[in-house]
Design a protein around this motif. Structure first.
Motif, PDB file in Angstrom:
ATOM      1  N   UNK A 186       0.980  -1.292  -0.180  1.00 36.21           N
ATOM      2  CA  UNK A 186      -0.063   0.101   0.128  1.00 36.21           C
ATOM      3  C   UNK A 186       0.892   1.218  -0.158  1.00 36.21           C
ATOM      4  N   UNK A 187       2.072   1.209   0.628  1.00 36.40           N
ATOM      5  CA  UNK A 187       2.902   2.255   1.020  1.00 36.40           C
ATOM      6  C   UNK A 187       4.018   2.481  -0.067  1.00 36.40           C
ATOM      7  N   UNK A 188       4.184   1.521  -0.696  1.00 36.54           N
ATOM      8  CA  UNK A 188       5.123   1.231  -1.749  1.00 36.54           C
ATOM      9  C   UNK A 188       6.562   1.031  -1.350  1.00 36.54           C
ATOM     10  N   UNK A 189       6.657   0.051  -0.254  1.00 37.20           N
ATOM     11  CA  UNK A 189       8.034  -0.465   0.510  1.00 37.20           C
ATOM     12  C   UNK A 189       8.458  -1.765  -0.555  1.00 37.20           C
ATOM     13  N   UNK A 190       9.722  -1.625  -1.443  1.00 36.38           N
ATOM     14  CA  UNK A 190       9.876  -2.753  -2.281  1.00 36.38           C
ATOM     15  C   UNK A 190       9.997  -4.192  -1.403  1.00 36.38           C
ATOM     16  N   UNK A 191       9.516  -5.150  -2.328  1.00 43.12           N
ATOM     17  CA  UNK A 191       9.401  -6.381  -1.627  1.00 43.12           C
ATOM     18  C   UNK A 191      10.548  -6.750  -1.052  1.00 43.12           C
ATOM     19  N   UNK A 192      11.749  -6.615  -1.638  1.00 42.71           N
ATOM     20  CA  UNK A 192      13.240  -6.955  -1.129  1.00 42.71           C
ATOM     21  C   UNK A 192      13.418  -6.409   0.087  1.00 42.71           C
ATOM     22  N   UNK A 193      13.124  -5.319   0.392  1.00 42.62           N
ATOM     23  CA  UNK A 193      13.307  -4.798   1.736  1.00 42.62           C
ATOM     24  C   UNK A 193      12.426  -5.014   2.717  1.00 42.62           C
TER      25      UNK A 193
END
Length: 398
Positions: free
Chosen positions: A156-163
């Motif tokens: 929803x907030x756009x934190x990349x999956x890898x992080x």
């Protein structure tokens, strides 16, 4: 007659992991508001009654400002509390609070959250598939309860999956109530640094997420960082603990669990009842900005108040047989998401996640049960902001 409380309880009764500490229940039985003395000697109040708490949460004469708050177990002698960093709106009053909340309100509407249902279903199925393929036993916290809300709020907030892994680890450190001060500060700094970089990245290259949408406003990078921290910390930890502790509560109330399995139409009521019964966000704080008459008491300007939400949500004057988990209970009225201007912004997302995840789990694993004796399930300490379990070992007939 008020019942003075001298220290906040640090543990729950043995064998009663879902009930508020006995000292708080006893205080409420005497009076919905009790005198409380903070560690450095400052006078204050402990509020345990439903009606009084609802009134306080809706009253602008009681402040949420960080610099006015006192923790019930920490001696702040000689320490000047700082104001909340920009964007951390939970610790602010009007009008600053609305500067940050209003741009977010349209992003968390019930309609928008319902549109996410399909994605919640997909994420839930993926994790239940993995759990089933790995076979019993499993830790339900790491296999199910944490990843679902983590993925949803991060997307929803756009934190990349890898992080997400390192991000979740750092959030855990400053929510679990057991991290040393040094590690706590390091985790907080790491999250702040990460979010600062994320805001810059979203400004340069917006994607389809809430944080990118917010960069198209007059909010500064520092404000966006603070807002993101509040949303991520709240969105990850509260729902994760509701899913784990809620499953524990269902396994300890097999008749209620069987009723829900037999009647999927119970889902909305069941979720609201679990929210009331568990009240994982158990304590709020307020400070009086002026003298206020409350419950036959005069609260002086400057007095601090501890609001025991889990006790208010078990108030027998508001809820019949309040210590029973009753999934048929008429829903509504609980304070699990707070009340007033600070009513939880993400409540609809949390509801969607629980309405999908609980039924999927109990349907997929009809023989789900604890893999250890109930008393061996480790609870978070009462010093943690959010009540929950550290892990939940479960098994089933493969």
């Amino acid at each position: 007659m008020a019942h003075p409380v001298t220290t906040m309880p640090t543990a729950r009764q043995a064998g009663r992991p879902f009930d508020p500490p006995a000292e708080l229940v006893e205080a409420r039985e005497h009076s919905p508001i009790s005198p409380y003395t903070f560690p450095a000697g400052e006078p204050g109040w402990l509020v345990t009654g439903y009606d009084l708490m609802r009134a306080i949460l809706a009253d602008p004469r009681f402040s949420s400002r960080k610099e006015l708050m006192l923790h019930p177990t920490i001696d702040y002698s000689g320490i000047e509390m700082p104001t909340a960093p920009p964007g951390e709106f939970l610790l602010m009053d009007e009008p600053l609070h609305s500067r940050y909340r209003k741009p977010l309100a349209g992003k968390f509407t019930a309609r928008r959250m319902r549109l996410l249902t399909e994605r919640v279903e997909q994420v839930t199925t993926e994790h239940l598939d993995a759990m089933e393929q790995a076979g019993p036993p499993a830790d339900l916290v790491t296999a199910f309860a944490k990843p679902i809300p983590t993925i949803m709020i991060c997307e929803l907030l756009g934190v990349p999956y890898r992080d997400r892994g390192s991000f979740q680890e750092n959030i855990d450190k400053f929510m679990n109530g057991e991290t040393s001060d040094e590690d706590l500060m390091a985790a907080y700094a790491a999250v702040q640094q990460y979010l600062a970089q994320l805001v810059v990245a979203k400004r340069a290259d917006p994607t389809d997420d809430v944080l990118s949408e917010l960069t198209d406003s007059d909010l500064t990078d520092e404000e966006l960082r603070g807002m993101s921290l509040i949303l991520l910390a709240a969105g990850l930890d509260t729902t994760a603990n509701m899913l784990a502790l809620g499953t524990f509560a269902l396994l300890r109330n097999p008749a209620q669990l069987a009723a829900w399995r037999a009647d999927p139409g119970l889902t909305d009521r069941a979720v609201e009842e679990l929210l009331r019964y568990l009240s994982v966000a158990k304590t709020f704080f307020r400070a009086a900005l002026e003298d206020v008459e409350l419950g036959g008491r005069t609260i002086k300007a400057g007095d601090r108040l501890i609001l025991s939400l889990n006790t208010a949500n078990r108030d027998p004057e508001r809820f019949t047989d309040p210590h029973a988990l009753d999934l048929h209970r008429e829903p509504g009225g609980h304070l699990a998401f707070g009340h007033g201007i600070h009513l939880c912004l993400g409540q609809q997302l949390a509801r969607v996640e629980m309405r999908v995840a609980f039924p999927a789990l109990i349907t997929r694993f009809p023989t789900l049960r604890l893999a250890v004796p109930a008393e061996e399930v480790g609870l978070r300490p009462e010093s943690a902001d959010i009540h929950g379990v550290k892990n939940l070992p479960v098994t089933w007939d493969a």
